[in-house]
Design a protein around this motif. Structure first.
Motif, short mmCIF file in Angstrom:
data_model
loop_
_atom_site.label_atom_id
_atom_site.label_comp_id
_atom_site.label_asym_id
_atom_site.label_seq_id
_atom_site.Cartn_x
_atom_site.Cartn_y
_atom_site.Cartn_z
N ARG A 1 0.84 -1.20 0.00
CA ARG A 1 0.00 0.00 0.00
C ARG A 1 0.88 1.25 0.00
NH1 ARG A 1 -0.76 4.70 2.41
NH2 ARG A 1 -0.55 3.78 4.48
N ASP A 2 1.49 1.58 1.13
CA ASP A 2 2.30 2.81 1.17
C ASP A 2 3.52 2.65 0.24
OD1 ASP A 2 3.05 5.34 1.97
OD2 ASP A 2 2.77 4.95 4.09
N HIS B 1 3.89 4.62 12.69
CA HIS B 1 4.03 4.59 11.22
C HIS B 1 4.96 5.74 10.85
CE1 HIS B 1 2.21 4.28 7.02
NE2 HIS B 1 2.77 5.49 6.98
N HIS C 1 7.90 7.78 8.46
CA HIS C 1 8.54 7.98 7.16
C HIS C 1 9.98 8.44 7.42
CE1 HIS C 1 5.37 7.23 4.17
NE2 HIS C 1 4.60 7.37 5.24
N ASN D 1 9.50 4.38 3.92
CA ASN D 1 8.93 4.08 5.24
C ASN D 1 9.99 3.38 6.10
OD1 ASN D 1 6.54 4.11 3.27
ND2 ASN D 1 5.49 3.89 5.20
N TYR E 1 -4.69 8.38 -1.73
CA TYR E 1 -5.03 8.55 -0.32
C TYR E 1 -4.77 9.98 0.12
CZ TYR E 1 -0.17 8.33 1.27
OH TYR E 1 1.14 8.60 1.51
ZN ZN Z 1 2.63 6.61 5.17
#
Ligand code: ZN
Ligand code: KIV
Length: 520
Positions: free
Chosen positions: A15-16, A203, A205, A239, A516
């Motif tokens: 996803r990310d 989460h 980055h 990430n 998103y």
């Molecule tokens: Zn993210």
């Protein structure tokens, strides 16, 4: 969860990671990576953003149906349509999760133009709606680390009361630092009513290179879920890298006494597959999975290593799935030696696949004195090798190149059932070859990425080439490996075209209809 030191690993490579520009994977590749994540013991797989496109929806649904033990999660913005679509995609999983989010910082609140109260109401409604569909709901205040403390605490409480079971705290722009990351989670757990009933997640980055440190600090502050990606894949600087947090907790268990369910010996294999299918090569000096991470080249290091490996090694190569013996194979090596070496490398193959690989291994061993582990990995991942079902196949190639331009390429390409032969010129041998392919098979695909790497050292090293093409919103990546860089380039190009043709037949596009980042 009864073990207070158990940290859940939530992988968002699909996803990310996949949503970062240029890292698009095909449907089959997503399924393959999800299977590897499930096998390696990842707890939760964020398989995609189902509302983004038909392709995303189909991939998440199929991953959900196939998952053996991982929880399968789908992302949704803070609206009922997104949440319903995410639920439709994940509901077939043995263990489904809906992940819904909204940007809560002042900058993000300005996008949908909501007041604090209006946003709080939206959070209450959407989390309640998600929880009415699914028992397992994750909620994220996007850009949490730049959200005012009072407002963050208020909306986290609302989400918990509405039924969220995991509260994820994203450092969306990679702005936080370890001390702050730990304090934020610690304070949320201490001060938000109901916090003890949910799992806090981090989460991060990597914009300032602190994603791994920030994630581990968040765990020190009480988080028990880390969101991460293989190779740290992801937008901008990426990430948190799964392999880094898992190995850090393992190697420094003395000061970070937390455990995960991940089988670290599967790390190398999945790292290589993600690099190949995403077209994002791993930098040589990347922690854990970089080519140099276990290479000890300087004389001093080698001397120390021979006496005692621990002199310069804090973990064993085998712990991350690197082969125990780096002895190369040669042209006299047989099928059994090849099979044993592949097993060492974590690659399992059916007999018919092994037969095909053995033929290609022999061909390589004829051209190259020693076939190293990395050569074999490249051979296994060599999608550019011909397949009769492919629409295009390189039959013959001769290139004339030198100091005098233009260079020229003489190519025979099978196009369907017909063979076409052309000679084309270009600015360099690769350009000449690509022009020849275009003459044989006219198309409007645009070259997005052309990337060459050497698998091993030496002038007889194999080159791995990856080519990414885009046509009318559809994206395909092709790759190939050969001791001849130009041959590898043409095969990678043709491989990408074959994939594009398949994508055309299936219809749909890879370009998400919504991102998103669009206000939900
Ligand atoms: Zn993210
Ligand atoms: O970085 C971020 O904030 C995200 C959210 C969607 C969780 O990826």
């Amino acid at each position: 969860m009864t073990d207070k030191n158990r940290v859940l690993i939530f992988d968002t490579t699909l996803r990310d990671g996949e949503q970062s520009p240029g890292a698009t994977m095909s449907h089959d590749e997503k399924l393959e990576i999800a299977g590897l994540l499930d096998d390696m013991g990842v707890d939760i797989i964020e398989a995609g953003f189902p509302i983004a496109s038909e392709g995303d929806f189909a991939a998440v649904s199929e991953i959900a149906k196939n998952a053996k033990s991982a929880t399968i999660c789908g992302l949704a913005r803070a609206n009922f349509k997104d949440i319903d679509r995410a639920w439709e995609a994940v509901r077939h999983a043995k263990s489904p999760r809906i992940h819904t989010f909204i940007g809560t910082s002042p900058l993000h609140r300005a996008i949908p133009n909501l007041t604090q109260d209006e946003m709080a109401e939206r959070i209450h409604e959407t989390v309640t709606h998600a929880r009415n569909l699914c028992d397992n709901v994750q909620w994220s205040p996007m850009d949490a680390t730049r959200t005012e403390w009072d407002y963050l605490a208020r909306v986290v409480e609302i989400a918990i009361r509405a039924g969220a079971t995991t509260i994820n705290i994203p450092d969306t722009v990679g702005y936080t630092a370890p001390v702050e990351s730990a304090d934020l989670i610690r304070r949320l757990i201490a001060e938000v009513p109901g916090a003890e009933e949910v799992i806090f997640s981090t989460h991060c980055h990597n914009d300032l290179g602190m994603a791994t440190a920030n994630s581990l600090a968040a765990v020190a502050g009480g988080a028990r879920q880390i969101e991460c990606t293989i190779n740290g894949l992801g937008e901008r600087a990426g990430n948190t890298a799964l392999e880094e947090v898992v190995m850090a907790m393992k190697v420094r268990h003395d000061i970070m006494p937390w455990t995960t369910g991940v089988d670290s010996t599967k790390i190398m294999h999945i790292s290589r597959r993600v690099a190949t299918v995403s077209g994002f090569n791993v930098q040589f000096n990347k922690a854990i999975v970089g080519k140099n991470a276990f290479a000890h080249e300087s004389g001093i290091h080698q001397d120390g290593m021979l006496k005692n490996a621990e002199t310069f090694e804090i973990m064993r190569p085998q712990d991350v799935g690197l082969s125990e013996s780096s002895l190369p194979l040669g042209k006299h090596s047989g099928r059994a030696a090849l099979r044993a070496k592949l097993k060492d490398l974590g690659v399992e193959m059916a007999d018919n696949q092994l037969g095909d690989l053995f033929v290609r291994f022999k061909a390589l061993a004829d051209r190259k004195k020693e076939v190293f582990d990395d050569d074999l990995v490249a051979l296994v991942s060599d999608a550019g090798s011909a397949d009769a079902s492919d629409h295009l196949e390189v039959k013959f190639l001769r290139v004339i190149c030198g100091t005098e331009a233009p260079q020229s390429a003489d190519l025979i390409l099978r196009v369907g059932d017909a063979e076409k032969r052309v000679t084309a010129k270009g600015d360099g041998p690769v350009d000449a070859c690509f022009n020849a392919v275009k003459e044989c098979f006219p198309h409007g695909a645009r070259l997005q990425i052309y990337q060459v790497g050497a698998v091993t050292e030496g002038t007889d090293a194999q080159a791995t080439v990856s080519v990414r093409l885009e046509e009318e919103g559809r994206i395909a990546t092709g790759s190939s490996a050969d001791t001849d860089t130009v041959v590898a380039s043409v095969k990678a190009y043709v491989n990408a075209l074959n994939r594009l043709i398949l994508r055309r037949e299936k219809g749909g596009t890879d370009t998400p209809e919504v991102s998103y980042k669009d206000a939900g």
